[in-house]
Write an enzyme that holds these catalytic residues in place. Structure first.
Site, PDB file in Angstrom:
ATOM      1  CG  ASN A  88      35.978  45.340  46.738  1.00  0.00           C
ATOM      2  OD1 ASN A  88      35.644  45.566  47.897  1.00  0.00           O
ATOM      3  ND2 ASN A  88      37.145  44.796  46.433  1.00  0.00           N
ATOM      4  CG  HIS A 101      35.647  40.280  41.112  1.00  0.00           C
ATOM      5  ND1 HIS A 101      35.403  41.413  40.373  1.00  0.00           N
ATOM      6  CD2 HIS A 101      36.499  40.661  42.092  1.00  0.00           C
ATOM      7  CE1 HIS A 101      36.086  42.428  40.872  1.00  0.00           C
ATOM      8  NE2 HIS A 101      36.756  42.003  41.928  1.00  0.00           N
TER       9      HIS A 101
HETATM   10  P1  AMP Z   1      38.728  44.276  42.928  1.00  0.00           P
HETATM   11  O1  AMP Z   1      39.605  45.341  43.495  1.00  0.00           O
HETATM   12  O2  AMP Z   1      37.698  43.770  43.896  1.00  0.00           O
HETATM   13  O3  AMP Z   1      38.138  44.670  41.599  1.00  0.00           O
HETATM   14  O4  AMP Z   1      39.652  43.017  42.707  1.00  0.00           O
HETATM   15  C1  AMP Z   1      40.281  42.709  41.490  1.00  0.00           C
HETATM   16  C2  AMP Z   1      41.187  41.533  41.785  1.00  0.00           C
HETATM   17  O5  AMP Z   1      41.551  40.955  40.554  1.00  0.00           O
HETATM   18  C3  AMP Z   1      42.478  41.904  42.517  1.00  0.00           C
HETATM   19  O6  AMP Z   1      42.564  41.161  43.726  1.00  0.00           O
HETATM   20  C4  AMP Z   1      43.580  41.488  41.525  1.00  0.00           C
HETATM   21  O7  AMP Z   1      44.719  40.958  42.157  1.00  0.00           O
HETATM   22  C5  AMP Z   1      42.867  40.459  40.673  1.00  0.00           C
HETATM   23  N1  AMP Z   1      43.374  40.298  39.325  1.00  0.00           N
HETATM   24  C6  AMP Z   1      43.637  41.263  38.404  1.00  0.00           C
HETATM   25  N2  AMP Z   1      44.054  40.735  37.256  1.00  0.00           N
HETATM   26  C7  AMP Z   1      44.047  39.380  37.434  1.00  0.00           C
HETATM   27  C8  AMP Z   1      44.392  38.264  36.603  1.00  0.00           C
HETATM   28  N3  AMP Z   1      44.818  38.419  35.335  1.00  0.00           N
HETATM   29  N4  AMP Z   1      44.282  37.024  37.120  1.00  0.00           N
HETATM   30  C9  AMP Z   1      43.862  36.851  38.398  1.00  0.00           C
HETATM   31  N5  AMP Z   1      43.512  37.861  39.216  1.00  0.00           N
HETATM   32  C10 AMP Z   1      43.620  39.102  38.757  1.00  0.00           C
END
Ligand code: AMP
Ligand code: ZN
Length: 112
Positions: A88, A101
């Site tokens: 995203n 990511h």
């Molecule tokens: P996005 O919406 O593409 O920015 O995705 C962010 C992702 O990060 C989401 O799927 C969350 O579940 C994940 N996320 C947020 N905090 C953490 C964390 N501390 N450890 C692992 N994943 C995380």
């Protein structure tokens, strides 16, 4: 490192994560809120806000991430059954964490 960036802190080991791969440049760890049986986040350790911010100097790094994606898909047992990569970028995408990511998701029928 961006001091207020969650994934920079995870990359630096300041916030724990369930790591599945790490080298000098790249970290892969399990998403805390998995949307599929296999849901891994793959990040460059250096802070890049999103794909909207990558440059020519990132070509090798991005290539390494792609090859690592294939290896992790094999390791997680979804290389044959199928997997999806999502990155995203920006507000309209729903990007929540402002550090580049890639979501690697698999382990069930993603077309369902
Ligand atoms: P996005 O919406 O593409 O920015 O995705 C962010 C992702 O990060 C989401 O799927 C969350 O579940 C994940 N996320 C947020 N905090 C953490 C964390 N501390 N450890 C692992 N994943 C995380
Ligand atoms: Zn960052």
């Amino acid at each position: 490192m961006m001091t207020d960036c969650l994934f920079c802190k995870i990359a630096a080991g300041e916030i724990p994560s369930a790591k599945v791969y790490e080298d000098e440049e790249i970290l892969a760890f399990r998403d805390i809120n998995p949307q599929a049986p296999v849901h891994i986040l793959i990040i460059p350790k250096k802070h890049v806000a999103s794909l909207a911010e990558v440059g020519e100097e990132d070509t090798a790094l991005l290539g390494k991430i792609q090859v690592l994606t294939r290896k992790l898909a094999e390791q997680e047992g979804v290389a044959v059954s199928g997997f999806r990569i999502v990155s995203n970028s920006g507000p309209d995408s729903g990007q929540e964490v402002g550090h580049l990511h890639y979501h690697l998701m698999g382990g069930r029928d993603l077309m369902a």
